[in-house]
Design a protein around this motif. Structure first.
Motif, PDB file in Angstrom:
ATOM      1  N   GLY A 107       0.823  -1.222   0.089  1.00 20.87           N
ATOM      2  CA  GLY A 107      -0.107   0.085   0.006  1.00 20.87           C
ATOM      3  C   GLY A 107       0.825   1.296   0.097  1.00 20.87           C
ATOM      4  N   ARG A 108       2.006   1.265   0.699  1.00 18.19           N
ATOM      5  CA  ARG A 108       2.916   2.387   0.750  1.00 18.19           C
ATOM      6  C   ARG A 108       3.403   2.425  -0.495  1.00 18.19           C
ATOM      7  NH1 ARG A 108       8.022   2.053   0.612  1.00 18.19           N
ATOM      8  NH2 ARG A 108       8.196  -0.046   1.055  1.00 18.19           N
ATOM      9  N   GLU A 109       3.796   1.709  -1.320  1.00 19.28           N
ATOM     10  CA  GLU A 109       4.227   1.815  -2.666  1.00 19.28           C
ATOM     11  C   GLU A 109       3.210   2.325  -3.778  1.00 19.28           C
ATOM     12  OE1 GLU A 109       5.994  -2.166  -3.740  1.00 19.28           O
ATOM     13  OE2 GLU A 109       8.008  -1.586  -2.735  1.00 19.28           O
ATOM     14  N   THR A 110       2.098   1.795  -3.289  1.00 15.97           N
ATOM     15  CA  THR A 110       0.941   2.540  -4.176  1.00 15.97           C
ATOM     16  C   THR A 110       1.050   3.743  -3.965  1.00 15.97           C
ATOM     17  OG1 THR A 110      -0.110   0.408  -4.299  1.00 15.97           O
ATOM     18  CG2 THR A 110      -1.547   2.226  -4.858  1.00 15.97           C
ATOM     19  N   PHE A 111       1.043   4.270  -2.956  1.00 15.94           N
ATOM     20  CA  PHE A 111       0.752   5.543  -2.419  1.00 15.94           C
ATOM     21  C   PHE A 111       1.829   6.477  -3.028  1.00 15.94           C
ATOM     22  CE2 PHE A 111       1.277   9.283   0.726  1.00 15.94           C
ATOM     23  CZ  PHE A 111       0.252   9.806   0.362  1.00 15.94           C
ATOM     24  N   VAL A 112       3.226   6.120  -2.976  1.00 13.57           N
ATOM     25  CA  VAL A 112       4.183   6.756  -3.775  1.00 13.57           C
ATOM     26  C   VAL A 112       3.981   6.755  -5.023  1.00 13.57           C
ATOM     27  CG1 VAL A 112       6.708   6.508  -4.342  1.00 13.57           C
ATOM     28  CG2 VAL A 112       5.749   5.943  -1.939  1.00 13.57           C
ATOM     29  N   GLN A 113       3.258   5.832  -5.760  1.00 15.35           N
ATOM     30  CA  GLN A 113       3.122   6.106  -7.144  1.00 15.35           C
ATOM     31  C   GLN A 113       2.152   7.143  -7.299  1.00 15.35           C
ATOM     32  OE1 GLN A 113       4.046   4.044 -10.212  1.00 15.35           O
ATOM     33  NE2 GLN A 113       3.446   5.974 -10.744  1.00 15.35           N
ATOM     34  N   GLU A 114       1.184   7.128  -6.596  1.00  8.19           N
ATOM     35  CA  GLU A 114       0.164   8.146  -6.682  1.00  8.19           C
ATOM     36  C   GLU A 114       0.519   9.738  -6.473  1.00  8.19           C
ATOM     37  OE1 GLU A 114      -4.106   7.018  -5.578  1.00  8.19           O
ATOM     38  OE2 GLU A 114      -3.127   5.223  -4.566  1.00  8.19           O
ATOM     39  N   ILE A 115       1.721   9.822  -5.470  1.00  9.87           N
ATOM     40  CA  ILE A 115       2.421  11.053  -5.353  1.00  9.87           C
ATOM     41  C   ILE A 115       2.823  11.415  -6.596  1.00  9.87           C
ATOM     42  CG2 ILE A 115       4.176  12.112  -4.063  1.00  9.87           C
ATOM     43  CD1 ILE A 115       3.394  10.966  -1.670  1.00  9.87           C
ATOM     44  N   ILE A 116       3.452  10.503  -7.100  1.00  7.51           N
ATOM     45  CA  ILE A 116       4.310  10.831  -8.313  1.00  7.51           C
ATOM     46  C   ILE A 116       3.466  11.294  -9.618  1.00  7.51           C
ATOM     47  CG2 ILE A 116       5.830   9.809 -10.449  1.00  7.51           C
ATOM     48  CD1 ILE A 116       7.087   7.827  -7.846  1.00  7.51           C
ATOM     49  N   ASP A 117       2.446  10.567  -9.577  1.00  5.88           N
ATOM     50  CA  ASP A 117       1.468  10.733 -10.618  1.00  5.88           C
ATOM     51  C   ASP A 117       0.659  12.344 -10.522  1.00  5.88           C
ATOM     52  OD1 ASP A 117       2.134   8.400 -11.987  1.00  5.88           O
ATOM     53  OD2 ASP A 117       0.284   7.402 -10.954  1.00  5.88           O
ATOM     54  N   ARG A 118       0.262  12.206  -9.299  1.00 10.79           N
ATOM     55  CA  ARG A 118      -0.558  13.626  -9.017  1.00 10.79           C
ATOM     56  C   ARG A 118       0.199  14.816  -9.074  1.00 10.79           C
ATOM     57  NH1 ARG A 118      -3.695  15.123  -3.351  1.00 10.79           N
ATOM     58  NH2 ARG A 118      -4.675  17.085  -4.447  1.00 10.79           N
ATOM     59  N   TYR A 119       1.583  14.723  -8.671  1.00 11.66           N
ATOM     60  CA  TYR A 119       2.369  16.051  -8.836  1.00 11.66           C
ATOM     61  C   TYR A 119       3.405  16.010  -9.897  1.00 11.66           C
ATOM     62  CZ  TYR A 119       0.568  16.293  -3.890  1.00 11.66           C
ATOM     63  OH  TYR A 119      -0.307  16.415  -2.980  1.00 11.66           O
ATOM     64  N   GLY A 120       3.222  15.036 -10.798  1.00 15.61           N
ATOM     65  CA  GLY A 120       4.080  14.970 -12.110  1.00 15.61           C
ATOM     66  C   GLY A 120       5.606  14.982 -11.680  1.00 15.61           C
ATOM     67  N   LEU A 121       5.925  14.273 -10.920  1.00  8.91           N
ATOM     68  CA  LEU A 121       7.594  14.048 -10.538  1.00  8.91           C
ATOM     69  C   LEU A 121       8.039  13.133 -11.345  1.00  8.91           C
ATOM     70  CD1 LEU A 121       6.896  13.390  -6.389  1.00  8.91           C
ATOM     71  CD2 LEU A 121       7.012  15.768  -7.670  1.00  8.91           C
ATOM     72  N   THR A 122       9.622  13.508 -11.587  1.00  3.46           N
ATOM     73  CA  THR A 122      10.026  12.724 -12.567  1.00  3.46           C
ATOM     74  C   THR A 122      10.800  11.729 -11.760  1.00  3.46           C
ATOM     75  OG1 THR A 122      10.393  14.325 -14.134  1.00  3.46           O
ATOM     76  CG2 THR A 122      11.906  12.562 -14.333  1.00  3.46           C
ATOM     77  N   MET A 123      10.470  10.472 -11.305  1.00  3.66           N
ATOM     78  CA  MET A 123      11.085   9.614 -10.645  1.00  3.66           C
ATOM     79  C   MET A 123      10.273   8.024 -10.845  1.00  3.66           C
ATOM     80  SD  MET A 123      10.013  10.588  -6.682  1.00  3.66           S
ATOM     81  CE  MET A 123      11.120   9.423  -6.129  1.00  3.66           C
ATOM     82  N   GLN A 124      11.002   7.092 -10.483  1.00  5.53           N
ATOM     83  CA  GLN A 124      10.601   5.636 -10.463  1.00  5.53           C
ATOM     84  C   GLN A 124       9.726   5.419  -9.227  1.00  5.53           C
ATOM     85  OE1 GLN A 124      13.308   2.810 -11.745  1.00  5.53           O
ATOM     86  NE2 GLN A 124      11.656   1.073 -11.876  1.00  5.53           N
ATOM     87  N   ALA A 125       8.501   4.775  -9.263  1.00  7.59           N
ATOM     88  CA  ALA A 125       8.069   4.459  -8.058  1.00  7.59           C
ATOM     89  C   ALA A 125       8.406   2.955  -7.723  1.00  7.59           C
ATOM     90  CB  ALA A 125       6.553   4.400  -8.203  1.00  7.59           C
ATOM     91  N   PRO A 126       8.289   2.624  -6.377  1.00  9.24           N
ATOM     92  CA  PRO A 126       8.803   1.290  -6.085  1.00  9.24           C
ATOM     93  C   PRO A 126       7.757   0.426  -6.210  1.00  9.24           C
ATOM     94  CG  PRO A 126       8.136   2.624  -4.202  1.00  9.24           C
ATOM     95  CD  PRO A 126       8.162   3.443  -5.245  1.00  9.24           C
ATOM     96  N   SER A 127       8.157  -0.916  -6.361  1.00 10.56           N
ATOM     97  CA  SER A 127       7.029  -1.958  -6.650  1.00 10.56           C
ATOM     98  C   SER A 127       7.611  -3.345  -6.415  1.00 10.56           C
ATOM     99  CB  SER A 127       6.628  -1.906  -8.176  1.00 10.56           C
ATOM    100  OG  SER A 127       7.896  -2.152  -9.068  1.00 10.56           O
ATOM    101  N   PHE A 128       8.178  -3.373  -5.151  1.00  8.05           N
ATOM    102  CA  PHE A 128       8.842  -4.808  -4.819  1.00  8.05           C
ATOM    103  C   PHE A 128       8.026  -5.359  -3.704  1.00  8.05           C
ATOM    104  CE2 PHE A 128      12.031  -1.507  -6.075  1.00  8.05           C
ATOM    105  CZ  PHE A 128      12.592  -1.958  -7.177  1.00  8.05           C
TER     106      PHE A 128
END
Length: 463
Positions: free
Chosen positions: A331-352
Motif C-alpha cells: 500500500g505504501r508503494e501504491t501511495f508513492v506511485q500516486e504522489i508521483i502521478d499527481r504531482y508530475g514527479l520525474t522518478m520511478q515508483a517502488p514496486s517490490f
C-alpha cells in the motif's frame, strides 16, 4: 495527609526516579505531590502542575533544546513547554546525577491519531512549527545537524548482511527466520531502490536551502509528543530536535500513521493539503518526500527488533507482524506511485512488496518512546516479558557516523477501531489496486485552515 507523610512520599518518588529531592530548592518550588511517570516527574504545586526531567546530555545539547523552545515561542508558536529558570536565573540545573530542567505541564490528552481530525491537526501544527522554527540562530554549542537519512539507510542494508550470517549459523530456524529468509530479497530491493531514487532527487539543493534558512526539525513527532486540549495541539519532548529539513518530520508523520489507514491516498493527500495550507511544499521537496516514503522503515525496524532483541514478543508474533508489515508496504508503494502521478514527479515508483493474501490482523504494540503522558492522568506501566532463549545479535556495521536517527514507529495494539477482518480486507484490497495514474481531483481535507494565508488550491508542479 500529614506533612511528614507528604515529605516521605515525595522522597520516595524522587528516589524511584533516581533524583535528589533537594533539586526543588533551585526553584524554591513548594510541591504538594509528585509522581514519577514515563521518564519525568509530574509535580503538583499551588501554582499549577510542572514537569521535572533529568537528561544525560551535554550542557551544549540542553542549551540547544532550551534556545530552540525560546525561538519557537518568540516567533508565535506558543504551544510548547518553555524552560522555567531557577531562582538564580539559570535555564537548567547541573547536578551530580544529571542535568535537570523544569517546564509547565501542558494540559490536555495525548493525541489519538487514529482519528483523522487529529491527524490533520497534527499536520497543520507541524507546518506552523516548521514556519516558526525557521531562522534559528542558536546552536553555537556543537554539532546539532542531522540531515542525511540516506546514511542510515545504508546501515540497514549492512545489518541485513549480519542477520544473514547469523541465520547460516543457527541450527533450528524459527517461523520468523523462515519468513525473513523468504522475503529478504524484496527488502534489499526496497532499500536499494529508495537510495537510488534519493540520489536522483535534488536532495543536496533541498538540504542547502534548509541550512540557509536554519530550519528546525522536532525529530520525534509522534502521538505521544502531541497533546490535544480542545482544538489546540501542543508539542512536547524536544529532546531530539535538531537543524534539518522539514521533510524529515513530515515524512516521519506519514510513515508512522498512514499504515493505520492502509495508506489510503485520500487521507494521505488531505494530510499534505492541510500541511501545505500553512507551509508550501516545493516540487523539489515533494520529490525528496516521495523518495523518503519509498524506504520500508517500519518493516526494517521490525526485523531489527527481532534479531537484536529490542522487543519482547514471541516468535510467532514477530512472524505475523512481519508479514502484515510487508502487506502494508505494498500500500505504501501504491501511495508513492500516486504522489508521483499527481504531482508530475520525474522518478520511478517502488514496486517490490510481495502480494500477501493471508496476513491476518495486525497485532500492533508500542514502538514510540516519550516522556509525554497518556494524559488520562494514569500511567501505563512497562510490561516486562521473559527474554527469548537466544540472545540478541551483535551487529557489526561500519560506522560512518550517520547524522540522523530514523524515525521510530509506534505499533499500537488498539490501532484501529475497525474489526481485524475489516482491516485485513482493506489491506488486501489496497494490495490488489493497480498502480495507475490518479484521475480524480484533489480530495478536500476534513480539516482545513481558514486563516493560513498560504495556497489553498490544487498543487501544481513549479509552485
Amino acid at each position: 495527609m500529614g506533612k511528614r507523610k507528604e515529605e516521605r512520599e515525595l522522597q520516595e518518588t524522587f528516589d524511584s526516579y533516581g533524583a535528589d529531592v533537594e533539586i526543588l530548592r533551585e526553584w524554591d518550588l513548594p510541591v504538594e505531590k509528585a509522581r514519577a511517570v514515563r521518564g519525568v516527574i509530574k509535580l503538583y504545586t499551588s501554582a499549577g502542575s510542572r514537569m521535572l526531567k533529568r537528561v544525560n546530555v551535554s550542557h551544549a545539547r540542553l542549551r540547544f533544546i532550551q534556545e530552540t523552545l525560546e525561538h519557537l515561542f518568540q516567533n508565535g508558536f506558543t504551544n510548547v513547554p518553555r524552560f522555567i529558570r531557577t531562582k538564580y536565573g539559570d535555564p537548567f540545573v547541573v547536578h551530580a546525577s544529571g542535568l535537570y530542567y523544569l517546564t509547565d505541564w501542558m494540559p490536555g490528552k495525548e493525541a489519538d491519531l487514529k482519528k483523522t481530525k487529529n491527524l490533520f491537526l497534527a499536520a497543520e501544527t507541524l507546518a506552523r512549527f516548521h514556519n516558526a522554527g525557521a531562522g534559528f540562530e542558536g546552536g553555537g554549542f556543537g554539532q546539532e545537524t542531522r540531515e542525511d537519512f540516506s546514511a542510515l539507510w545504508g546501515k540497514y542494508r549492512a545489518k541485513l548482511v549480519s542477520y544473514d550470517q547469523h541465520l547460516e549459523e543457527r541450527r533450528d530456524q524459527t517461523l520468523m527466520d523462515i519468513a525473513y529468509a523468504e522475503h529478504r530479497s524484496e527488502l534489499l530491493q526496497m532499500i536499494d531502490h529508495a537510495c537510488e531514487q534519493l540520489n536522483e532527487t535534488p536532495y543536496g539543493a533541498v538540504l542547502e536551502w534548509a541550512r540557509d534558512q536554519k530550519t528546525i526539525c522536532h525529530g520525534s513527532y509522534s502521538r505521544q509528543n502531541l497533546i490535544v486540549d480542545k482544538e489546540r495541539m501542543s508539542i512536547v519532548d524536544f529532546d531530539h530536535c535538531h537543524f534539518g529539513h522539514p521533510i524529515q518530520d513530515l515524512g516521519a508523520l506519514l510513515s508512522r500513521y498512514m499504515p493505520r489507514c492502509n495508506w489510503d491516498a485520500e487521507i494521505g493527500f488531505s494530510v499534505l493539503d492541510v500541511y501545505r495550507a500553512q507551509r508550501e511544499i516545493t516540487k523539489e521537496e515533494m520529490t525528496v518526500l516521495a523518495a523518503y516514503l519509498s524506504f520500508p522503515s517500519r518493516t526494517l525496524q521490525l526485523v531489527e527488533s527481532y534479531f537484536e532483541r529490542t522487543r519482547d514478543w514471541e516468535v510467532e508474533r514477530f512472524a505475523k507482524n512481519f508479514r502484515k508489515s510487508l502487506a502494508l508496504d505494498r500500500g505504501r508503494e501504491t501511495f508513492v506511485q500516486e504522489i508521483i502521478d499527481r504531482y508530475g514527479l520525474t522518478m520511478q515508483a517502488p514496486s517490490f512488496a510481495p502480494q500477501l493474501d493471508d496476513v491476518g490482523s495486525y497485532d500492533l504494540e508500542e514502538y514510540e518512546s516519550s516522556s509525554a503522558q497518556a494524559r488520562n492522568d494514569g500511567w501505563e506501566e512497562n510490561r516486562n516479558a521473559e527474554d527469548e532463549e537466544s540472545g540478541p545479535i551483535a551487529v557489526q556495521v561500519e560506522d560512518h557516523e550517520a547524522n540522523v536517527t530514523l524515525a521510530r514507529f509506534a505499533d499500537d495494539e488498539d490501532e484501529s477501531e475497525e474489526s481485524p477482518q475489516a482491516i485485513t480486507q482493506a489491506a488486501q484490497t489496497r494490495q490488489a489496486r493497480p498502480k495507475a495514474k490518479r484521475t480524480q481531483a484533489d480530495v478536500a481535507p476534513r480539516r482545513r485552515s481558514t486563516n493560513s494565508g498560504g495556497p489553498t488550491g490544487p498543487w501544481t508542479p513549479g509552485r
